[in-house]
Structure formats: structure tokens, C-alpha cells
Design an enzyme around this catalytic site. Sequence first.
Site, PDB file in Angstrom:
ATOM      1  N   ASP A 253       0.843  -1.205   0.000  1.00 49.00           N
ATOM      2  CA  ASP A 253       0.000   0.000   0.000  1.00 49.00           C
ATOM      3  C   ASP A 253       0.876   1.251   0.000  1.00 49.00           C
ATOM      4  O   ASP A 253       0.372   2.373  -0.100  1.00 49.00           O
ATOM      5  CB  ASP A 253      -1.019  -0.011   1.144  1.00 49.00           C
ATOM      6  CG  ASP A 253      -0.381  -0.092   2.513  1.00 49.00           C
ATOM      7  OD1 ASP A 253       0.856  -0.226   2.609  1.00 49.00           O
ATOM      8  OD2 ASP A 253      -1.129  -0.010   3.516  1.00 49.00           O
ATOM      9  N   SER A 254       2.193   1.070   0.029  1.00 50.65           N
ATOM     10  CA  SER A 254       3.117   2.180  -0.221  1.00 50.65           C
ATOM     11  C   SER A 254       2.835   2.795  -1.591  1.00 50.65           C
ATOM     12  O   SER A 254       3.252   3.920  -1.865  1.00 50.65           O
ATOM     13  CB  SER A 254       4.570   1.687  -0.157  1.00 50.65           C
ATOM     14  OG  SER A 254       4.761   0.544  -0.962  1.00 50.65           O
TER      15      SER A 254
ATOM     16  N   GLU B  82       9.376  -4.720  10.206  1.00 45.89           N
ATOM     17  CA  GLU B  82       9.825  -3.414   9.687  1.00 45.89           C
ATOM     18  C   GLU B  82      10.314  -2.483  10.792  1.00 45.89           C
ATOM     19  O   GLU B  82       9.679  -2.363  11.854  1.00 45.89           O
ATOM     20  CB  GLU B  82       8.678  -2.723   8.933  1.00 45.89           C
ATOM     21  CG  GLU B  82       9.090  -1.332   8.439  1.00 45.89           C
ATOM     22  CD  GLU B  82       8.149  -0.685   7.428  1.00 45.89           C
ATOM     23  OE1 GLU B  82       7.149  -1.319   7.042  1.00 45.89           O
ATOM     24  OE2 GLU B  82       8.441   0.460   7.033  1.00 45.89           O
TER      25      GLU B  82
ATOM     26  N   ASP C  13      -1.200  -6.031  -0.381  1.00 48.34           N
ATOM     27  CA  ASP C  13      -1.518  -5.424   0.911  1.00 48.34           C
ATOM     28  C   ASP C  13      -3.009  -5.169   1.036  1.00 48.34           C
ATOM     29  O   ASP C  13      -3.635  -4.628   0.104  1.00 48.34           O
ATOM     30  CB  ASP C  13      -0.812  -4.056   1.020  1.00 48.34           C
ATOM     31  CG  ASP C  13       0.332  -4.063   2.002  1.00 48.34           C
ATOM     32  OD1 ASP C  13       0.366  -4.947   2.893  1.00 48.34           O
ATOM     33  OD2 ASP C  13       1.200  -3.183   1.889  1.00 48.34           O
TER      34      ASP C  13
HETATM   35  O1  KIV Z   1       3.515  -1.144   1.612  1.00 51.71           O
HETATM   36  C1  KIV Z   1       4.656  -1.592   1.530  1.00 51.71           C
HETATM   37  O2  KIV Z   1       5.397  -1.345   0.568  1.00 51.71           O
HETATM   38  C2  KIV Z   1       5.128  -2.445   2.609  1.00 51.71           C
HETATM   39  C3  KIV Z   1       6.600  -2.695   2.666  1.00 51.71           C
HETATM   40  C4  KIV Z   1       7.259  -1.512   3.260  1.00 51.71           C
HETATM   41  C5  KIV Z   1       6.912  -3.934   3.416  1.00 51.71           C
HETATM   42  O3  KIV Z   1       4.375  -2.869   3.415  1.00 51.71           O
END
Ligand code: KIV
Length: 275
Positions: A51-52, A189, A90
Amino acid sequence: MSSHLPTPARRAAAPDIAARKGREPIVCLTAYTAPVAELLDPHCDVLLVGDSVGMVVHGLPNTVGVTLEMMILHGQAVMRGSRKALVVIDMPFGSYEGSADIAYANAARVLKETGAGAVKVEAGETIAETIAYLVKRGIPVMGHVGLRPQAVLVDGGFKAKGRETDERQQILADARATAEAGAFAVVVEGVAEGLAREITEAVGIPTIGIGASAGCDGQVLVTDDMLGLFDWTPKFVRRYADLRGEISRAAQAYSEDVRARRFPGPAEIYFAKAG
Ligand code: KIV
């Protein structure tokens, strides 16, 4: 009947990744689009549609505003661009915390509409019952403990975790609860290095570190960070390219060519057919 067609690569499944505990490190990167997924796929065991995407693609200040529809659209693109990596999507903020039933309906929709192999949820003890509920009903789940980006509003920012004893105990308990609930792997993380090692020893599923420890069972980075698409990145990112500089140089060269009428040139235009 024999075929001369090459055997298609078998896509990794969640149990293949779970079986890598304590073995060769698991390579994971985030992906959000088909062309980038195609480039990353040969080198990765897992492609995470994180979700980044809300921050690195859509310009949001954090991941709270990311929707299920955004995750499904990017998940479909990454599935189209990849052949062999396990694609994990995610679950965005608000799509799984309310109840196990809501989580199931949303996670099932994500898997049905994308064809991906698993979903990822943040938190540990508080969401363990939901993880168990999903796994028992056929949904492979990756957990995510330590620094949880979806908790940014209660945490007041993205801060490293597990440096105080109480927090250490909680994160360890979160990782244990995630593993006991049936998750096939867990992202760890932004935690103190020693804690990441302790978690890796304590749980029977692979730990995928980001800002954690080289002792984790695998590593993940946000691809846009490691490609240098931002002028600022967290301490734990290693930059393997400077795409920001490359894109900026290319855009400048293009704009100079257009303004000087050097583009398009003879090789880049169509001529009428003779006669
Ligand atoms: O959303 C994302 O990219 C993540 C990574 C930082 C593990 O959860």
C-alpha cells in the site's frame, strides 16, 4: 503428444515461501505496474503490491487513504507483468480490522479479482484471530509487525520500534501471534537489529526484514526507494540506482531538443509514399 513450447515457469505459492525458513534468503521487492513487475520478476521470489503505492505512485502523505480498488487495480497490473514470483497484495487500512467477516469478504475479492497468491495485513496480537479465520478459509496471509505504516496517525509519524523493553515484548508477541495464527511469513519493519534476530529465531515462519536485520529469512525494499526515485529515503534503504537523476536529465535533454527544433529528426517522422 510432445510440445516444442517452453515449459511455463511455475509461479511460487505461499507454501513454497514458508518452506524457505532458515534457508536461502527470500528476495522481495514492491511492484505496482506491469512493466516494472516484468523487470523485477526474474530476480524476486515475492513481489509485494504494497500500500506504499499510495505514497510512491499516487502522492499521498501516508498509506491511510489507500483504497481496496487501488490495490486491486495495481495487483492486476503486477500479475499481468509477472510469471514466477508469488504476488502478495496489501490489504489497505480499514479493509480488514473491523471484523473477520469483513476481512474475509475483502481479501477474497482481492484474490478473485487479481489472481494473486496471498494478502498482507499489519499488526499482530490484535488481528491474530482474523488471520486464523482467513487462513482456515483458504486465504494465505503474510503478517507485518514492528513499524506499521498504517498506524501512522496513532504513532504520530514513521518511527523505528522495539528500542524500549515494553515495545520489544509487544512486537515479539505480535510476531508469535501472527505465526501461531497460521501466517506463512511475516514482514518485520523498522525494529532494533537484535529484536529482528530474536523474532527470526522465535517464529517458525520466514521473517522478511525491512530496516530490520541481515539475519532475517529475507529482505524487502520499496522499489522506488532503492531505484532512487526520491530525494529523501529512510536510513535503511540502499540505493541501487539514481532514476531521479536519469529522468531529470532525460526530460531536460528532450525539452532542449524540442525548443531547438532538433526533435523530431528525419528518423522520427513519416514521409509520404512516392508516386
Ligand atoms: O507497503 C509496503 O510497501 C510495505 C513494505 C514496506 C513492506 O508494506
